[in-house]
Design a protein around this motif. Structure first.
Motif, PDB file in Angstrom:
ATOM      1  N   GLU A 200       0.810  -1.221   0.000  1.00  0.00           N
ATOM      2  CA  GLU A 200       0.000   0.000   0.000  1.00  0.00           C
ATOM      3  C   GLU A 200       0.843   1.271   0.000  1.00  0.00           C
ATOM      4  O   GLU A 200       0.498   2.254  -0.663  1.00  0.00           O
ATOM      5  CB  GLU A 200      -0.925  -0.002   1.213  1.00  0.00           C
ATOM      6  N   HIS A 201       1.953   1.274   0.749  1.00  0.00           N
ATOM      7  CA  HIS A 201       2.759   2.495   0.861  1.00  0.00           C
ATOM      8  C   HIS A 201       3.787   2.636  -0.258  1.00  0.00           C
ATOM      9  O   HIS A 201       4.048   3.749  -0.727  1.00  0.00           O
ATOM     10  CB  HIS A 201       3.474   2.538   2.219  1.00  0.00           C
ATOM     11  N   LEU A 202       4.407   1.516  -0.680  1.00  0.00           N
ATOM     12  CA  LEU A 202       5.481   1.578  -1.668  1.00  0.00           C
ATOM     13  C   LEU A 202       5.073   1.037  -3.031  1.00  0.00           C
ATOM     14  O   LEU A 202       5.877   1.074  -3.971  1.00  0.00           O
ATOM     15  CB  LEU A 202       6.716   0.826  -1.161  1.00  0.00           C
ATOM     16  N   GLY A 203       3.862   0.521  -3.152  1.00  0.00           N
ATOM     17  CA  GLY A 203       3.376   0.063  -4.452  1.00  0.00           C
ATOM     18  C   GLY A 203       4.022  -1.209  -4.955  1.00  0.00           C
ATOM     19  O   GLY A 203       3.987  -1.494  -6.157  1.00  0.00           O
ATOM     20  N   MET A 204       4.611  -1.997  -4.053  1.00  0.00           N
ATOM     21  CA  MET A 204       5.232  -3.242  -4.500  1.00  0.00           C
ATOM     22  C   MET A 204       4.167  -4.274  -4.845  1.00  0.00           C
ATOM     23  O   MET A 204       3.017  -4.172  -4.415  1.00  0.00           O
ATOM     24  CB  MET A 204       6.173  -3.771  -3.415  1.00  0.00           C
ATOM     25  N   ILE A 205       4.563  -5.273  -5.632  1.00  0.00           N
ATOM     26  CA  ILE A 205       3.669  -6.366  -5.997  1.00  0.00           C
ATOM     27  C   ILE A 205       4.401  -7.682  -5.729  1.00  0.00           C
ATOM     28  O   ILE A 205       5.628  -7.759  -5.784  1.00  0.00           O
ATOM     29  CB  ILE A 205       3.196  -6.273  -7.462  1.00  0.00           C
ATOM     30  N   VAL A 206       3.629  -8.713  -5.431  1.00  0.00           N
ATOM     31  CA  VAL A 206       4.210  -9.995  -5.025  1.00  0.00           C
ATOM     32  C   VAL A 206       4.511 -10.854  -6.250  1.00  0.00           C
ATOM     33  O   VAL A 206       3.659 -11.029  -7.133  1.00  0.00           O
ATOM     34  CB  VAL A 206       3.259 -10.741  -4.070  1.00  0.00           C
ATOM     35  N   SER A 207       5.720 -11.384  -6.284  1.00  0.00           N
ATOM     36  CA  SER A 207       6.100 -12.338  -7.330  1.00  0.00           C
ATOM     37  C   SER A 207       5.758 -13.769  -6.919  1.00  0.00           C
ATOM     38  O   SER A 207       5.275 -14.553  -7.733  1.00  0.00           O
ATOM     39  CB  SER A 207       7.607 -12.249  -7.614  1.00  0.00           C
ATOM     40  N   ASP A 208       6.035 -14.099  -5.658  1.00  0.00           N
ATOM     41  CA  ASP A 208       5.766 -15.454  -5.157  1.00  0.00           C
ATOM     42  C   ASP A 208       5.364 -15.407  -3.695  1.00  0.00           C
ATOM     43  O   ASP A 208       5.981 -14.686  -2.899  1.00  0.00           O
ATOM     44  CB  ASP A 208       6.995 -16.352  -5.309  1.00  0.00           C
ATOM     45  N   PHE A 209       4.342 -16.186  -3.362  1.00  0.00           N
ATOM     46  CA  PHE A 209       3.944 -16.436  -1.980  1.00  0.00           C
ATOM     47  C   PHE A 209       4.385 -17.837  -1.581  1.00  0.00           C
ATOM     48  O   PHE A 209       4.435 -18.748  -2.426  1.00  0.00           O
ATOM     49  CB  PHE A 209       2.418 -16.377  -1.824  1.00  0.00           C
ATOM     50  N   GLN A 210       4.644 -18.011  -0.297  1.00  0.00           N
ATOM     51  CA  GLN A 210       4.855 -19.345   0.249  1.00  0.00           C
ATOM     52  C   GLN A 210       3.999 -19.509   1.500  1.00  0.00           C
ATOM     53  O   GLN A 210       3.726 -18.535   2.209  1.00  0.00           O
ATOM     54  CB  GLN A 210       6.332 -19.576   0.586  1.00  0.00           C
ATOM     55  N   TYR A 211       3.582 -20.734   1.755  1.00  0.00           N
ATOM     56  CA  TYR A 211       2.769 -21.044   2.933  1.00  0.00           C
ATOM     57  C   TYR A 211       3.382 -22.258   3.638  1.00  0.00           C
ATOM     58  O   TYR A 211       4.108 -23.056   3.031  1.00  0.00           O
ATOM     59  CB  TYR A 211       1.313 -21.323   2.539  1.00  0.00           C
ATOM     60  N   PHE A 212       3.093 -22.396   4.940  1.00  0.00           N
ATOM     61  CA  PHE A 212       3.616 -23.525   5.688  1.00  0.00           C
ATOM     62  C   PHE A 212       3.001 -24.832   5.185  1.00  0.00           C
ATOM     63  O   PHE A 212       1.842 -24.847   4.733  1.00  0.00           O
ATOM     64  CB  PHE A 212       3.326 -23.373   7.179  1.00  0.00           C
ATOM     65  N   PRO A 213       3.761 -25.944   5.257  1.00  0.00           N
ATOM     66  CA  PRO A 213       3.241 -27.230   4.797  1.00  0.00           C
ATOM     67  C   PRO A 213       1.892 -27.560   5.435  1.00  0.00           C
ATOM     68  O   PRO A 213       1.720 -27.442   6.658  1.00  0.00           O
ATOM     69  CB  PRO A 213       4.316 -28.229   5.244  1.00  0.00           C
ATOM     70  N   GLU A 214       0.922 -27.934   4.594  1.00  0.00           N
ATOM     71  CA  GLU A 214      -0.418 -28.340   5.016  1.00  0.00           C
ATOM     72  C   GLU A 214      -1.185 -27.213   5.712  1.00  0.00           C
ATOM     73  O   GLU A 214      -2.147 -27.467   6.436  1.00  0.00           O
ATOM     74  CB  GLU A 214      -0.337 -29.571   5.942  1.00  0.00           C
ATOM     75  N   GLN A 215      -0.771 -25.947   5.490  1.00  0.00           N
ATOM     76  CA  GLN A 215      -1.459 -24.828   6.128  1.00  0.00           C
ATOM     77  C   GLN A 215      -1.793 -23.724   5.121  1.00  0.00           C
ATOM     78  O   GLN A 215      -1.854 -22.556   5.465  1.00  0.00           O
ATOM     79  CB  GLN A 215      -0.600 -24.242   7.262  1.00  0.00           C
ATOM     80  N   ARG A 216      -2.051 -24.093   3.891  1.00  0.00           N
ATOM     81  CA  ARG A 216      -2.341 -23.055   2.899  1.00  0.00           C
ATOM     82  C   ARG A 216      -3.575 -22.233   3.269  1.00  0.00           C
ATOM     83  O   ARG A 216      -3.638 -21.030   2.994  1.00  0.00           O
ATOM     84  CB  ARG A 216      -2.517 -23.680   1.522  1.00  0.00           C
ATOM     85  N   GLU A 217      -4.547 -22.881   3.917  1.00  0.00           N
ATOM     86  CA  GLU A 217      -5.780 -22.174   4.273  1.00  0.00           C
ATOM     87  C   GLU A 217      -5.532 -21.053   5.278  1.00  0.00           C
ATOM     88  O   GLU A 217      -6.356 -20.140   5.416  1.00  0.00           O
ATOM     89  CB  GLU A 217      -6.815 -23.166   4.830  1.00  0.00           C
ATOM     90  N   ARG A 218      -4.392 -21.081   5.974  1.00  0.00           N
ATOM     91  CA  ARG A 218      -4.061 -20.028   6.933  1.00  0.00           C
ATOM     92  C   ARG A 218      -3.390 -18.825   6.266  1.00  0.00           C
ATOM     93  O   ARG A 218      -3.105 -17.828   6.916  1.00  0.00           O
ATOM     94  CB  ARG A 218      -3.143 -20.587   8.027  1.00  0.00           C
ATOM     95  N   ALA A 374       8.521 -27.362   7.969  1.00  0.00           N
ATOM     96  CA  ALA A 374       9.321 -26.775   6.888  1.00  0.00           C
ATOM     97  C   ALA A 374      10.802 -27.114   7.073  1.00  0.00           C
ATOM     98  O   ALA A 374      11.503 -27.437   6.118  1.00  0.00           O
ATOM     99  CB  ALA A 374       9.122 -25.266   6.840  1.00  0.00           C
ATOM    100  N   ALA A 375      11.263 -27.020   8.318  1.00  0.00           N
ATOM    101  CA  ALA A 375      12.680 -27.305   8.605  1.00  0.00           C
ATOM    102  C   ALA A 375      12.988 -28.792   8.401  1.00  0.00           C
ATOM    103  O   ALA A 375      14.076 -29.152   7.948  1.00  0.00           O
ATOM    104  CB  ALA A 375      13.014 -26.899  10.033  1.00  0.00           C
TER     105      ALA A 375
END
Length: 377
Positions: A200-218, A374-375
């Protein structure tokens, strides 16, 4: 039909966002920064910092009793600013605005004042603090340092495509020449709020998201954010941020010309007695060839080359946050790089993990479970 193959294909477990997931960009950002300008630190021993900096591949553009400015060969501002301080700490990141008007617009929207930067840097700045407590400067009109002679890439014979005949291949045994700063990576206990703040402040956009294993819904727990410059391709990430038990600087990265200069520069650093943290390898998200080093003050810094460049049309990819997804090839991540090397730092992280669970921040018991999975990958 033309081949519209998704460039994220085969790199992630999923092709893109599911319905209702984070869009990876703000609908109406205040400004759109052009690039990262520099990383700023305080250190008590500038002489020691300068010795490492020269071996790492920086050129000193200014040295006083209380300030050390380090630059690459590309024209522009210094890419590292170090000031003398009572202890070693990361102060924050500076980002280059499109012009003075954007600095003024951001100052007005945030209720901050525009200030003049020191004469050693020139220009103006609006100084902000992100939700994780990191300093963020948005600057314009800084002094333009002239381009310096760069490192000439070696000539390659790729398979049967011959370009080098009657000549040997010899990489110089000397420090690599850093070209520019590429990105800064941070850890946040309030990842979602911090992510939205940068969009919102710097106008950046996301190239890739990552989520914890088996927790995409979070939701996502890491984001690789790039600058939005329309049809002009920009680095895969200028800021990367992950959810963790503490708010801390992870590393900053500096571009070099190619693999040979990166490897030869690494050999020079080893011969000077400095510690390689992890490398050499090639990342998945961003695709960079990387080599990580630990400076004498404990900060992690990276040489990189051959990174991905995306324009504004590419939507975020989604993948699993896992140690096994950190690289395509190379040695496994070291304990030092992962922050689990026995010592004071790992003990501090463990204490922060326990206390963080009590404080009700975004890093909760589900996050801890996901991080351990993840580790274990």
């Amino acid at each position: 039909m033309s081949d519209q193959r998704d460039p994220h294909q085969d790199l992630h477990s999923e092709q893109g966002a599911l319905r209702g997931e984070h869009p990876g960009r703000a609908s109406d950002p205040i400004v759109k920064v052009r690039d990262v300008a520099w990383a700023e630190f305080e250190k008590p021993n500038l002489k020691r910092a300068e010795l490492f900096a020269r071996s790492f591949g920086f050129t000193v553009s200014l040295r006083t009793a209380d300030e050390l400015l380090l630059r690459g060969t590309d024209p522009g501002s210094p890419c590292v600013v170090i000031r003398r301080g009572p202890r070693s700490r990361f102060v924050g990141s500076a980002f280059r605005a499109a012009d003075d008007k954007d600095v003024l617009r951001l100052a007005e929207a945030t209720g901050r004042k525009v200030t003049k930067l020191p004469e050693s840097l020139g220009g103006i700045s609006v100084d902000l603090t992100d939700p994780s407590g990191f300093g963020v400067r948005v600057v314009s009109g800084t002094h333009e340092l002239p381009e310096l002679p760069g490192q000439k890439p070696l000539e390659f014979n790729f398979g049967h495509a011959v370009t080098r005949v009657n000549a040997g291949q010899r990489a110089a045994k000397e420090p690599v020449k850093v070209q520019r700063i590429g990105h800064v990576v941070l850890q946040s206990t309030r990842f979602r709020g911090a992510l939205d703040w940068y969009l919102e402040h710097l106008g950046m956009i996301v190239s890739d998201f990552q989520y914890f294993p088996e927790q995409r819904e979070r939701g996502p727990v890491m984001a690789f954010m790039r600058c939005e410059r329309g049809s002009t391709p920009t680095d895969h990430h200028t800021v990367a941020m992950n959810l963790g038990p503490t708010n801390k600087y992870m590393h900053s990265a500096y571009q070099v010309s190619d693999l040979d200069s990166l490897a030869a520069g690494g050999q020079y650093l080893l011969e000077q007695g400095y510690q390689r943290s992890w490398g050499i390898g090639r990342h998945i998200d961003g695709s960079q060839i990387f080599d990580y080093w630990r400076d004498p003050d404990g900060f992690l810094v990276e040489h990189f080359s051959d990174g991905d460049l995306f324009d504004c049309t590419l939507e975020p990819g989604w993948g699993v946050f896992a140690v096994s997804n950190l690289s395509q090839w190379g040695p496994p991540p070291s304990k030092d790089f992962l922050g689990v090397k026995p010592g004071r730092e790992s003990l501090r992280e463990l204490r922060a993990m326990v206390s963080g669970l009590r404080e009700g921040n975004e890093f909760d018991r589900h996050s801890l479970r996901g991080l351990l999975k993840a580790a274990a990958s």
